[in-house]
Design a protein around this motif. Structure first.
Motif, PDB file in Angstrom:
ATOM      1  N   ALA A 174       0.844  -1.196   0.000  1.00 54.54           N
ATOM      2  CA  ALA A 174       0.000   0.000   0.000  1.00 54.54           C
ATOM      3  C   ALA A 174       0.883   1.252   0.000  1.00 54.54           C
ATOM      4  O   ALA A 174       2.032   1.211   0.453  1.00 54.54           O
ATOM      5  CB  ALA A 174      -0.918  -0.012   1.206  1.00 54.54           C
ATOM      6  N   SER A 177       3.832  -0.177 -11.303  1.00 54.63           N
ATOM      7  CA  SER A 177       3.722   0.481 -10.005  1.00 54.63           C
ATOM      8  C   SER A 177       4.201   1.926 -10.089  1.00 54.63           C
ATOM      9  O   SER A 177       5.160   2.227 -10.790  1.00 54.63           O
ATOM     10  CB  SER A 177       4.555  -0.269  -8.963  1.00 54.63           C
ATOM     11  OG  SER A 177       4.051  -1.557  -8.752  1.00 54.63           O
ATOM     12  N   ARG A 181      -3.199   0.604  -9.341  1.00 59.36           N
ATOM     13  CA  ARG A 181      -1.756   0.571  -9.138  1.00 59.36           C
ATOM     14  C   ARG A 181      -1.435   0.773  -7.659  1.00 59.36           C
ATOM     15  O   ARG A 181      -2.282   1.205  -6.877  1.00 59.36           O
ATOM     16  CB  ARG A 181      -1.075   1.651  -9.991  1.00 59.36           C
ATOM     17  CG  ARG A 181      -1.132   1.376 -11.486  1.00 59.36           C
ATOM     18  CD  ARG A 181      -0.254   0.200 -11.841  1.00 59.36           C
ATOM     19  NE  ARG A 181      -0.248  -0.102 -13.262  1.00 59.36           N
ATOM     20  CZ  ARG A 181      -0.887  -1.114 -13.823  1.00 59.36           C
ATOM     21  NH1 ARG A 181      -1.635  -1.906 -13.085  1.00 59.36           N
ATOM     22  NH2 ARG A 181      -0.787  -1.348 -15.121  1.00 59.36           N
ATOM     23  N   GLN A 182      -0.189   0.476  -7.297  1.00 60.09           N
ATOM     24  CA  GLN A 182       0.274   0.718  -5.942  1.00 60.09           C
ATOM     25  C   GLN A 182       1.637   1.395  -6.015  1.00 60.09           C
ATOM     26  O   GLN A 182       2.345   1.305  -7.009  1.00 60.09           O
ATOM     27  CB  GLN A 182       0.348  -0.583  -5.144  1.00 60.09           C
ATOM     28  CG  GLN A 182       1.228  -1.663  -5.750  1.00 60.09           C
ATOM     29  CD  GLN A 182       2.684  -1.561  -5.336  1.00 60.09           C
ATOM     30  OE1 GLN A 182       3.008  -0.914  -4.353  1.00 60.09           O
ATOM     31  NE2 GLN A 182       3.543  -2.191  -6.112  1.00 60.09           N
ATOM     32  N   TRP A 201      -2.615   1.733  -2.400  1.00 64.16           N
ATOM     33  CA  TRP A 201      -3.203   1.413  -3.696  1.00 64.16           C
ATOM     34  C   TRP A 201      -4.034   2.605  -4.155  1.00 64.16           C
ATOM     35  O   TRP A 201      -4.586   3.340  -3.336  1.00 64.16           O
ATOM     36  CB  TRP A 201      -4.098   0.179  -3.581  1.00 64.16           C
ATOM     37  CG  TRP A 201      -3.366  -1.062  -3.211  1.00 64.16           C
ATOM     38  CD1 TRP A 201      -3.051  -1.491  -1.947  1.00 64.16           C
ATOM     39  CD2 TRP A 201      -2.843  -2.051  -4.104  1.00 64.16           C
ATOM     40  NE1 TRP A 201      -2.363  -2.678  -1.994  1.00 64.16           N
ATOM     41  CE2 TRP A 201      -2.227  -3.050  -3.305  1.00 64.16           C
ATOM     42  CE3 TRP A 201      -2.843  -2.186  -5.488  1.00 64.16           C
ATOM     43  CZ2 TRP A 201      -1.610  -4.170  -3.857  1.00 64.16           C
ATOM     44  CZ3 TRP A 201      -2.234  -3.307  -6.034  1.00 64.16           C
ATOM     45  CH2 TRP A 201      -1.623  -4.279  -5.226  1.00 64.16           C
TER      46      TRP A 201
END
Length: 218
Positions: free
Chosen positions: A107, A137, A205-206, A109
């Motif tokens: 995280a 990412s 995405r994170q 996210w």
């Protein structure tokens, strides 16, 4: 979290936590900015205290008027009678969604969601970790394109002057002409609820090492 208004309109930023959050978990923020065209403002997401996470979304309210706490109302993205916080859930609108969790190593996210509707273009860009990895990412999500122009005629909502101001998804849980239009013109945003299960999707995405985010309304 920095909010930037590039829409050319006055915006009242709204924010609500996810519906599955129980009492004692994520709380709605009580002081969100009102931005004139070109303005920006930064707020802190309170995941550093118990329960050490915040899961929710932000959006732009438009066409707001009335006395805060009494008759205040927004034509788009309405969420109650307060100018700087939400009392109710939001009307269908473009969303910037986040999951901040101190206990989850991957995280935060984040994603841009047009699953319920499209009102304004949104982009989300990480701060402090701008290098995009091979799996995507830390990439910028969303797009600047105004999808109202691509909205299927049956999904359009108009103001009193007849101008299209909102494009509403007729079925968030199934593909449709609406979701096809969103995926074609903005593949890095959610177009329907199960798009994240499609092979090769680029919806969520994170960015574990970022120091914040810039949410821009175009």
């Amino acid at each position: 979290m920095t909010f930037v208004n590039r829409s050319g309109k006055k915006l009242w930023i709204g924010g609500t936590v996810n519906k599955d959050e129980l009492d004692g978990d994520s709380k709605n923020l009580k002081s969100l900015p009102v931005l004139k065209p070109g303005q920006s403002a930064t707020v802190t997401i309170p995941e550093v205290k118990a329960p050490h996470h915040w899961r929710g979304k932000f959006f732009a309210r438009q066409g707001c008027s009335g006395k805060p706490g009494s008759t205040f109302h927004c034509a788009i993205g309405d969420c109650g009678v307060f100018a700087q916080r939400c009392k109710t859930g939001e009307q269908p609108v473009s969303l910037a969604e986040f999951n901040f969790d101190k206990k989850e190593t991957k995280a935060p996210w984040y994603d841009v969601s047009y699953v319920n509707a499209f009102s304004l273009p949104i982009t989300i860009a990480p701060k402090g970790a701008e290098k995009v990895t091979k799996n995507g990412s830390c990439s910028q999500q969303g797009c600047r394109k105004n999808l109202l122009r691509c909205c299927p005629k049956g999904d359009r909502q108009h103001n009193s002057a007849g101008k299209t101001v909102l494009c509403v998804n007729p079925n968030r849980d199934a593909t449709s002409a609406y979701s096809d239009a969103v995926k074609k013109h903005c593949p890095k945003a959610y177009a329907w609820s199960k798009q994240d299960q499609e092979t090769g999707n680029r919806t969520m995405r994170q960015c574990a090492k970022c120091k914040g985010f810039v949410v821009t309304f175009w």
